[in-house]
Write a protein that holds these residues in place. Structure first.
Motif, PDB file in Angstrom:
ATOM      1  N   ARG A 163     -83.760  -0.375 -35.547  1.00 29.49           N
ATOM      2  CA  ARG A 163     -85.147  -0.614 -35.945  1.00 29.49           C
ATOM      3  C   ARG A 163     -85.988  -1.043 -34.731  1.00 29.49           C
ATOM      4  NH1 ARG A 163     -86.147  -1.530 -41.648  1.00 29.49           N
ATOM      5  NH2 ARG A 163     -84.261  -1.075 -42.817  1.00 29.49           N
ATOM      6  N   THR A 189     -75.197   3.075 -45.717  1.00 28.78           N
ATOM      7  CA  THR A 189     -76.251   2.278 -46.358  1.00 28.78           C
ATOM      8  C   THR A 189     -77.408   2.038 -45.388  1.00 28.78           C
ATOM      9  OG1 THR A 189     -74.537   1.160 -47.621  1.00 28.78           O
ATOM     10  CG2 THR A 189     -76.709   0.168 -47.657  1.00 28.78           C
ATOM     11  N   ILE A 190     -77.070   1.618 -44.167  1.00 32.39           N
ATOM     12  CA  ILE A 190     -78.096   1.377 -43.143  1.00 32.39           C
ATOM     13  C   ILE A 190     -78.734   2.701 -42.737  1.00 32.39           C
ATOM     14  CG2 ILE A 190     -78.553   0.406 -40.859  1.00 32.39           C
ATOM     15  CD1 ILE A 190     -77.719  -1.629 -43.000  1.00 32.39           C
ATOM     16  N   GLN A 193     -81.489   3.547 -45.042  1.00 34.54           N
ATOM     17  CA  GLN A 193     -82.652   2.680 -44.807  1.00 34.54           C
ATOM     18  C   GLN A 193     -83.456   3.153 -43.592  1.00 34.54           C
ATOM     19  OE1 GLN A 193     -81.311  -1.367 -44.431  1.00 34.54           O
ATOM     20  NE2 GLN A 193     -80.369  -1.406 -46.455  1.00 34.54           N
ATOM     21  N   GLU A 196     -85.327   6.382 -44.405  1.00 34.76           N
ATOM     22  CA  GLU A 196     -86.479   6.079 -45.262  1.00 34.76           C
ATOM     23  C   GLU A 196     -87.591   5.446 -44.443  1.00 34.76           C
ATOM     24  OE1 GLU A 196     -88.522   6.606 -48.486  1.00 34.76           O
ATOM     25  OE2 GLU A 196     -86.396   7.145 -48.441  1.00 34.76           O
TER      26      GLU A 196
END
Length: 358
Positions: A163, A189-190, A193, A196
């Protein structure tokens, strides 16, 4: 639509002890404002070399631009010198690399790493750059940005480091964002994210994205258009729905067949036989011919041109020649295409029902 980038007949080679490796062989594509173009293919197909060439990050030597153009803002990037490229990198075109830990400087605080590019390219005060850095950390979903700004990369998880890398890439509002396998080092899972987040940020910033990946599952949810690369060439290009619902190149069939699905049960995954071609000595005809169960004599002798399937869909395979025998995609691809059509139609019905209820 407005074009932000034109790649024309790009050719890149590397000098090695064994000889000259032709890594990218006459690649051409356009990128439009606000769109996501995915470039997919196996390792060694030329995806990363193509993307790095746009930033002119190919080390020369051993690399060399043998021909072609990369047109951006009326300039040919191939002809620009290092000083001119430094004005473009980070401010006009940014890149998110595969491993966030190697993208960040372990000896610098996160805040300084984000502010560095902002101060250099936007010529603003340190206080204003700090405010922008805090804004970016909030934008990419990092909690307590005031605290995080003063921390080092090792104090972040893998997903949060990625990020931060995205925040650095977006710092100067670039027109083009190149994402080279940005989620490979992360768990699923990450990964979801981060993908998205990228979709959300693209809508807010209206930037164009070139997304490099070998994962067609990622492409299905991210891309507007897809370019399939093999042996240093683009062998098929079209809108995402055309590539998934109506693929034409046998290599694309192979990639789609090798995608795992929940319906496959205990059956073995399909694997494309053989291995990619040796680009020290590229094949005379179709580079995929040796691995193609549908190959014809002409595939071994002559390279296929790009045949037009629609105004937006092209594929380089002799199977599209009017005189070629009619060949259907493998059963695995047909089942997947049918499943996607059913899913799309159900989604459309659900949307209409929702509109009626409102």
């Amino acid at each position: 639509m407005e074009k932000v980038l034109e790649v024309k007949d790009l050719q890149i080679a590397f000098d090695t002890y064994a000889g000259e490796v032709n890594a990218v062989r006459s690649v051409s594509f356009d990128l439009y404002k606000g769109e996501t173009l995915a470039i997919v293919g196996e390792s060694g197909s030329g995806k990363s070399v193509t993307s790095k060439s746009i930033m002119k990050l190919i080390p020369t030597p051993p690399g060399k631009y043998k021909g072609g153009q990369i047109l951006f803002d009326g300039k040919d990037i191939v002809k620009l010198n290092e000083k001119q490229m430094q004005q473009i990198r980070g401010s006009e075109i940014s890149m998110i690399f595969q491993d966030p830990m190697t993208s960040l400087n372990p000896t610098m605080k996160i805040g300084n790493q984000i502010m560095e590019g902002i101060i250099k390219h936007q010529k603003i005060s340190r206080a204003a750059a700090k405010e922008r850095a805090l804004e970016l950390l909030r934008l990419v979903g990092i909690p307590q940005p005031e605290v995080r700004l003063k921390q080092y990369p090792h104090q972040f998880s893998g997903g949060m480091r990625q990020r931060v890398v995205i925040a650095i890439a977006l710092a100067c509002n670039p027109k083009i964002l190149i994402a080279d396998e940005p989620t490979t080092a992360l768990d699923v899972t990450i990964q979801a994210q981060i993908l998205e987040l990228m979709k959300d940020l693209q809508q807010k910033t209206e930037s164009s994205i070139i997304f490099i990946t070998h994962d067609l599952g990622v492409v299905a949810n991210m891309a507007d258009r897809v370019a399939v690369m093999y042996g240093g060439k683009i062998v098929e290009i079209g809108k995402a729905e055309e590539i998934f619902y109506n693929p034409k190149h046998p290599y694309t069939w192979g990639l789609l067949s090798s995608m795992p699905s929940l319906e496959s049960g205990d059956s073995e995954l399909y694997a494309i036989p053989g291995s990619p071609p040796d680009l020290l000595d590229p094949p005379k005809g179709d580079a995929f011919a040796a691995r193609n169960e549908f190959a014809m004599k002409i595939d071994l002798e002559k390279e296929p041109p790009m045949f037009k399937v629609s105004d937006t869909h092209y594929a380089a395979t002799w199977l599209l020649h009017p005189d070629a025998p009619k060949v259907e995609p493998p059963a695995t691809v047909q089942r997947m295409m049918e499943k996607r059509r059913l899913t799309s139609s159900k989604s459309a019905v659900a949307v209409k029902e929702g509109d009626r209820n409102e």
